[in-house]
Structures are given as structure tokens and as C-alpha cells.
Design a protein around this motif. Structure first.
Motif, PDB file in Angstrom:
ATOM      1  N   ASP A  37       0.794  -1.362   0.515  1.00 34.91           N
ATOM      2  CA  ASP A  37       0.189   0.128  -0.045  1.00 34.91           C
ATOM      3  C   ASP A  37       1.061   1.095  -0.351  1.00 34.91           C
ATOM      4  O   ASP A  37       0.437   2.532  -0.408  1.00 34.91           O
ATOM      5  CB  ASP A  37      -0.767  -0.220   1.248  1.00 34.91           C
ATOM      6  CG  ASP A  37      -1.947  -1.613   0.924  1.00 34.91           C
ATOM      7  OD1 ASP A  37      -2.748  -1.377  -0.622  1.00 34.91           O
ATOM      8  OD2 ASP A  37      -2.544  -1.065   2.012  1.00 34.91           O
ATOM      9  N   GLN A  40       2.455   1.033  -3.352  1.00 32.64           N
ATOM     10  CA  GLN A  40       1.211   2.425  -4.341  1.00 32.64           C
ATOM     11  C   GLN A  40       0.599   3.984  -4.185  1.00 32.64           C
ATOM     12  O   GLN A  40       0.661   4.083  -5.197  1.00 32.64           O
ATOM     13  CB  GLN A  40      -0.060   1.680  -3.734  1.00 32.64           C
ATOM     14  CG  GLN A  40      -1.095   1.246  -4.926  1.00 32.64           C
ATOM     15  CD  GLN A  40      -2.309   0.977  -5.037  1.00 32.64           C
ATOM     16  OE1 GLN A  40      -2.092  -0.587  -4.238  1.00 32.64           O
ATOM     17  NE2 GLN A  40      -3.909   0.886  -5.052  1.00 32.64           N
ATOM     18  N   GLY A  89      -5.120   6.382  -8.801  1.00 33.42           N
ATOM     19  CA  GLY A  89      -5.429   5.271  -7.996  1.00 33.42           C
ATOM     20  C   GLY A  89      -5.666   4.026  -8.153  1.00 33.42           C
ATOM     21  O   GLY A  89      -5.715   2.854  -8.392  1.00 33.42           O
ATOM     22  N   ALA A  93      -3.982   0.475  -8.422  1.00 33.85           N
ATOM     23  CA  ALA A  93      -4.912  -0.424  -8.122  1.00 33.85           C
ATOM     24  C   ALA A  93      -4.950  -1.540  -9.062  1.00 33.85           C
ATOM     25  O   ALA A  93      -4.701  -2.718  -8.845  1.00 33.85           O
ATOM     26  CB  ALA A  93      -6.084   0.013  -7.499  1.00 33.85           C
ATOM     27  N   SER A  94      -5.656  -1.407  -9.977  1.00 35.41           N
ATOM     28  CA  SER A  94      -6.333  -3.013 -11.027  1.00 35.41           C
ATOM     29  C   SER A  94      -4.322  -3.600 -11.298  1.00 35.41           C
ATOM     30  O   SER A  94      -4.213  -4.667 -12.350  1.00 35.41           O
ATOM     31  CB  SER A  94      -7.033  -1.877 -12.852  1.00 35.41           C
ATOM     32  OG  SER A  94      -6.600  -3.116 -13.469  1.00 35.41           O
ATOM     33  N   ARG A  96      -1.593  -3.148 -10.054  1.00 39.11           N
ATOM     34  CA  ARG A  96      -1.568  -4.490  -8.386  1.00 39.11           C
ATOM     35  C   ARG A  96      -1.890  -5.701  -8.417  1.00 39.11           C
ATOM     36  O   ARG A  96      -1.390  -6.876  -8.115  1.00 39.11           O
ATOM     37  CB  ARG A  96      -1.155  -3.710  -7.162  1.00 39.11           C
ATOM     38  CG  ARG A  96      -1.432  -4.305  -6.021  1.00 39.11           C
ATOM     39  CD  ARG A  96      -1.263  -3.444  -4.774  1.00 39.11           C
ATOM     40  NE  ARG A  96      -1.909  -4.300  -3.608  1.00 39.11           N
ATOM     41  CZ  ARG A  96      -1.828  -3.395  -2.603  1.00 39.11           C
ATOM     42  NH1 ARG A  96      -1.977  -2.443  -2.272  1.00 39.11           N
ATOM     43  NH2 ARG A  96      -1.975  -4.586  -0.883  1.00 39.11           N
ATOM     44  N   GLY A  97      -3.498  -5.746  -8.593  1.00 41.91           N
ATOM     45  CA  GLY A  97      -4.579  -6.484  -9.143  1.00 41.91           C
ATOM     46  C   GLY A  97      -3.281  -7.778 -10.083  1.00 41.91           C
ATOM     47  O   GLY A  97      -3.885  -8.892  -9.530  1.00 41.91           O
TER      48      GLY A  97
END
Length: 229
Positions: A37, A40, A89, A93-94, A96-97
Motif C-alpha cells: 500500500d 502504491q 489510484g 490498483a488494477s 497491482r491486482g
């Protein structure tokens, strides 16, 4: 007697590159131990700084890049907005997924140091490769083209302002693509070398990669535009 702490030691290009690689590699344990986190958030904050035209970095990007990239201010503004929106953001996040889904159920050997060789025809080319390297917890030395417009350095500075330790995991090297000695030094000092550029650039990098370095060849991208009447 003159204070020796005030004396600057001039470094040749090869020594400067080695110093950069050693400095970035030393941050590896900190980056690998940092919560995802946090990494990111640093990427998102850094991109927001560059996208905000009221911040010093945002103003500097708009003021300095057009002349160096030989683009109009309007073209630079559009390219920055489009590229930096990919580091907002939801986008990060996508990404990272996706990386999480690609993970394995067994322990992987971490990348000690990653290298990037970027083409000079797109001035925003450094943004996503640097961000994705950090999301993979790989400290990275990014070799930008000698004609690069300077966005890589500004992004590195923004990362440092957002999170000093995350920013320290990024090093920028600038030298000519014809400098075989420096390319070989970079290739031999990293675990993986991602190369963006022409077939000739990839061949040169492959010829200078030792057996211990994995080469990832991306080549040039291909764009298609449709202009209606």
C-alpha cells in the motif's frame, strides 16, 4: 588547510553509472520490506504532483519539456494528462491486482536490481516501466535516451518527494545508445534488463548481456490512428 569535505570528486561516466547502480541496489531490502500500500501510494502521489500544473514539478514539466521534446505545449499537456492518468489510484490498483494474480504459490527469488533501456521517441515512455518495477518490488536503474525530454528525472524526483525511500529505489542514467561500454556495464550489473527500442537496440543489448542477466525485449510499439473527414 583546506577542508577536504568541500572538495568535489569528478566522476567519469562509467564510475557515475556504477555509483548509481550501487546506490539503488542498496535500497532493495527496504523496498522489498515496504507494505505494498505504501509503494502504491507513493506512485499515485508522484503522478499527481506532475499532473498538477500548480505544483513546482508540474510547472517545470510544462515549461521545459515542449522545447526538448520538440512538441507544442498543447501536445505535451495532452500527453502528460493521458500518461499520468494511467498512474492514478484505480489504474495502479488494477495493475497491482494483475501482478497479484500472476503470483505463484512458492517463494520467488527477488530481483536484486532491474534495468530499463528506453527509446527516445516517446517522452512519457519511462513512467509506466518505472512504476511497474516498483510494484514488483524491484529497484530499478532506468537508462533514458540521450535526447529524452527529462520526464524520467522529474518522476524520480516526485517519487522521492512522495516517499523518500521508495524514490531512492529509482536511478536514472543518461548516455548515448552507441556507448557500448556503459550499456555492457548496465547489463552486467542487473538481474533483468528490459529493453524498449528498435531491433538494432535489442541486438546491441543482447550482445552485451551476460548469461546471468535475463533480457526482456519489448521492441517498438505500433500505433494506428483514424481521422474521419
Amino acid at each position: 588547510m583546506k577542508d577536504r569535505t568541500d572538495t568535489e570528486i569528478a566522476l567519469d561516466a562509467a564510475s557515475a553509472l556504477t555509483r548509481t547502480m550501487e546506490r539503488v541496489e542498496a535500497v532493495g531490502p527496504v523496498l522489498r520490506a515496504a507494505p505494498m500500500d505504501r509503494i502504491q501510494a507513493a506512485i499515485v502521489r508522484a503522478a499527481a504532483m506532475l499532473a498538477d500544473q500548480t505544483t513546482p514539478l508540474g510547472k517545470q514539466a510544462l515549461a521545459s519539456i515542449p522545447a526538448r521534446a520538440e512538441l507544442s505545449p498543447e501536445g505535451v499537456r495532452w500527453a502528460l494528462e493521458a500518461s499520468l492518468s494511467e498512474l492514478g489510484g484505480p489504474a495502479v490498483a488494477s495493475a497491482r491486482g494483475v501482478l497479484d494474480r500472476l503470483g505463484h504459490d512458492f517463494l520467488l527469488v527477488p530481483v536484486r536490481l532491474a534495468g530499463l533501456v528506453l527509446a527516445g521517441n516517446v517522452f512519457t515512455a519511462a513512467l509506466r516501466p518505472i512504476a511497474w518495477s516498483l510494484l514488483c518490488r524491484a529497484p530499478v536503474v532506468c537508462k533514458v535516451a540521450s535526447t529524452d525530454a527529462g520526464l524520467a528525472e522529474l518522476f524520480g524526483l516526485a517519487l522521492t518527494l512522495a516517499d523518500e525511500e521508495v524514490g531512492a529505489a529509482v536511478g536514472i542514467a543518461r548516455f548515448s545508445r552507441s556507448d557500448a561500454e556503459l550499456l555492457a556495464r548496465l547489463a552486467s550489473g542487473v538481474d533483468v534488463l528490459s529493453v524498449h527500442g528498435s531491433d538494432g537496440t535489442i541486438r546491441d543489448a543482447h550482445a552485451r548481456c551476460p548469461a546471468t542477466t535475463e533480457l526482456v525485449a519489448h521492441g517498438h510499439g505500433l500505433g494506428v490512428a483514424f481521422v474521419p473527414r
